[in-house]
Each structure stands twice: as C-alpha cells, then as structure tokens.
Scaffold this active site. Structure first.
Site, PDB file in Angstrom:
ATOM      1  N   PRO A   2      42.023  34.955  38.648  1.00  0.00           N
ATOM      2  CA  PRO A   2      41.337  36.127  38.085  1.00  0.00           C
ATOM      3  C   PRO A   2      42.238  36.812  37.062  1.00  0.00           C
ATOM      4  CG  PRO A   2      41.412  36.236  40.500  1.00  0.00           C
ATOM      5  CD  PRO A   2      42.283  35.093  40.075  1.00  0.00           C
ATOM      6  N   GLU A   3      41.670  37.257  35.963  1.00  0.00           N
ATOM      7  CA  GLU A   3      42.483  37.949  34.965  1.00  0.00           C
ATOM      8  C   GLU A   3      42.401  39.448  35.248  1.00  0.00           C
ATOM      9  OE1 GLU A   3      42.630  36.076  31.141  1.00  0.00           O
ATOM     10  OE2 GLU A   3      41.904  34.176  31.927  1.00  0.00           O
ATOM     11  N   LYS A  52      47.644  41.479  37.299  1.00  0.00           N
ATOM     12  CA  LYS A  52      46.911  40.722  38.306  1.00  0.00           C
ATOM     13  C   LYS A  52      47.249  41.169  39.725  1.00  0.00           C
ATOM     14  CE  LYS A  52      46.809  36.834  35.136  1.00  0.00           C
ATOM     15  NZ  LYS A  52      47.227  35.454  34.871  1.00  0.00           N
ATOM     16  N   ARG A 265      49.214  25.227  31.570  1.00  0.00           N
ATOM     17  CA  ARG A 265      47.770  25.431  31.598  1.00  0.00           C
ATOM     18  C   ARG A 265      47.187  24.909  30.290  1.00  0.00           C
ATOM     19  NH1 ARG A 265      46.186  29.732  34.748  1.00  0.00           N
ATOM     20  NH2 ARG A 265      44.136  28.787  34.600  1.00  0.00           N
TER      21      ARG A 265
END
Ligand code: ZN
Length: 288
Positions: A2-3, A52, A265
């Site tokens: 989740p950002e 986060k 990523r």
C-alpha cells in the site's frame, strides 16, 4: 505494498471507528499476545500516519489528559491488511495478529490486523526515532519539501530509485514513482543530483497532488481525464500512464512502454516522453 494515501485513509477510518473508545485487545494468533495484553482496557486516543507507517496512540482508560502511553506501530508490508467493521466482529479465523473491539462514537466497532511486516509497541521516544528516520510525507501538514529537495539533489543514484527511498520522501511506492516521473517527463535513470532543484520542487508538488487524489478517492489515479481510454466503471486500465503497461502504446506519443528492474521493483516508463532532456509531456493542472 500500500502506498502512503492508504495508510492515511486507514488512520482516518480507525479514528472514526474507535477514536476515544476503551478497547478490548487480543492476539488470537498469539504473536502479539504481550502487546495486546498491554493495550487491553486502554483508550484509543489518536491515529496518525507517516509514509507507509500507521501509528495509534493509547492512553490509560482513566487518564483525563488522554496522553498516549503506548504507541502501536504498524507497517502492512506486502501482505498486511487492517479490516475495520461495525457490530459484532466476525468469527476468529486464520492468522489474526491483533483484534481491537470497542464502543466507538458511532456504536460497536472492531478492527482486525493480519499479516503486517511490523506490529510493535513504541514509546513516544520510539515514535520520534522512527519519524526521524523517515523523509517528509507530502500528505502531512508538517512536511518540509526542502528536506526532500536537499536529499534528492545530493543523490548519485537514479531519481527512479531515490523516489523509493523512504528516508528521502515517505509514502511513495512503485506505482507513484513511475507515474510521477512520467508526468514530469523525467528519465528515471537521471541521477538525483542532475535533476535540478526546480524540477525536484515540481516533482514534490505533483506527488503531493497525486497522493491527495489517492487520499480522496482511495485509488491511485494519475491520468488526466482527457488521457483516460478504455476505462470502464469497474476497470482501472485508464488509471495510469505507464505502470503495468509494458509494451502498450504510450497514451500521449504511442511509443511502447518500457520496463526494467530498479530498486528490486519493476519500473515502467515511456522511452520517448521520458528521453533524457525531455520535458513534461502535457501541461499539468496542479491542484491549488
Ligand atoms: Zn510517450
């Protein structure tokens, strides 16, 4: 993962559900049994998010000052979830790390935490240490953009990596980094120190704008309305310019979207719109 906007939404939702309530805390799975025992019977007095990280302050139920003696620090990581609901909590099943139950302002509420990367209790000092390690979070009123600009403009690493460093800017994840670089027309491999102060300031402003859209809508929506195509009420294919669009035509120039690994990523970008020396591919209407 989740950002940042998701954590701010969760902080607000948890406050709306259980803010001010004396809670029953348990760790049905057992892995947070000692922590839950310390929170059990205390009052949830404040929720906060930084990047986060979610922080929840608890005070002794009798404390009229409601000053948090314990801070619950959560990081959801890749697989964590925090579900919040009304009425009776569902039957316990699976690896339930922490369950909070209480009589909220709107009636009985519960919150279930599963699979977090971090679930620990911190003192006020511990919270200060955690926050000192994090860069400014564009969604926080106390964020200082200059800290971001100073750190990013000193980096030899590519700006596409710098944006993922939580000590430089907190809350940006893999989707936002790709999208904000596209919107800036910035080559992701430009070293931070070659981006320039002015463009870094614009990057901060646009990231703040995108996070605010995320906070409001609960979606990572980065496209301008005139660039959304193929979007249906349930589909999200119009939400992004480059993220997840490998080989698909760029919405503005038609070039195939490229992908590569950066900071472990997948990074996505348009080799044409984000060629070295390119500028923003369209006029951004930054939110006032
Ligand atoms: Zn393009």
């Amino acid at each position: 993962v989740p950002e940042g906007h998701t954590l701010h939404r969760l902080a607000a939702a948890l406050d709306a559900a259980l803010g001010g309530a004396v809670v029953t805390a348990s760790s049905p799975q057992g892995r947070f049994a000692a922590g839950a025992a310390l929170l059990d019977g205390s009052r949830l007095v404040v929720t906060d998010a930084h990047g986060k990280h979610l922080l929840v302050g608890f005070a002794a139920a009798q404390d009229a000052e409601r000053s948090p003696g314990h801070w619950l620090h959560l990081h959801l990581g890749l697989y964590g979830t925090l579900a919040i609901g009304e009425g009776e909590p569902p039957p316990v099943r699976g690896a339930l790390r922490l369950r909070l139950i209480g009589e909220g302002r709107g009636g009985p509420r519960w919150a279930d935490l599963r699979g977090p990367t971090a679930c620990e209790l911190l003192t006020e000092e511990g919270v200060a240490l955690l926050r000192a390690r994090l860069g400014p979070d564009p969604l926080r009123a106390d964020a200082d953009p200059q800290v971001f600009v100073d750190k990013a403009s000193g980096a030899r690493t590519p700006v596409g990596a710098v944006l993922m460093h939580q000590d430089v800017i907190a809350g940006v994840g893999n989707i936002y980094r790709a999208e904000v670089l596209y919107r800036a027309g910035l080559d992701p491999y430009t070293p931070g120190r070659e981006v320039g102060v002015e463009r870094l300031q614009l990057l901060w402003q646009d990231q703040k704008h995108l996070l605010e859209v995320g906070l409001r809508t609960g979606r990572i929506l980065t496209t301008e309305p005139e660039h959304r195509t193929g979007s249906s009420p349930r589909g999200r294919e119009g939400d992004h310019y480059v993220y997840g669009r490998t080989g698909m035509p760029c919405r503005l120039c038609g070039a195939p979207i490229a992908t590569a690994q950066l900071e472990a990523r997948a990074l996505y970008w348009c080799p044409h719109c984000q060629a070295p020396g390119a500028g923003p591919p369209f006029d951004r209407r930054l939110a006032a």
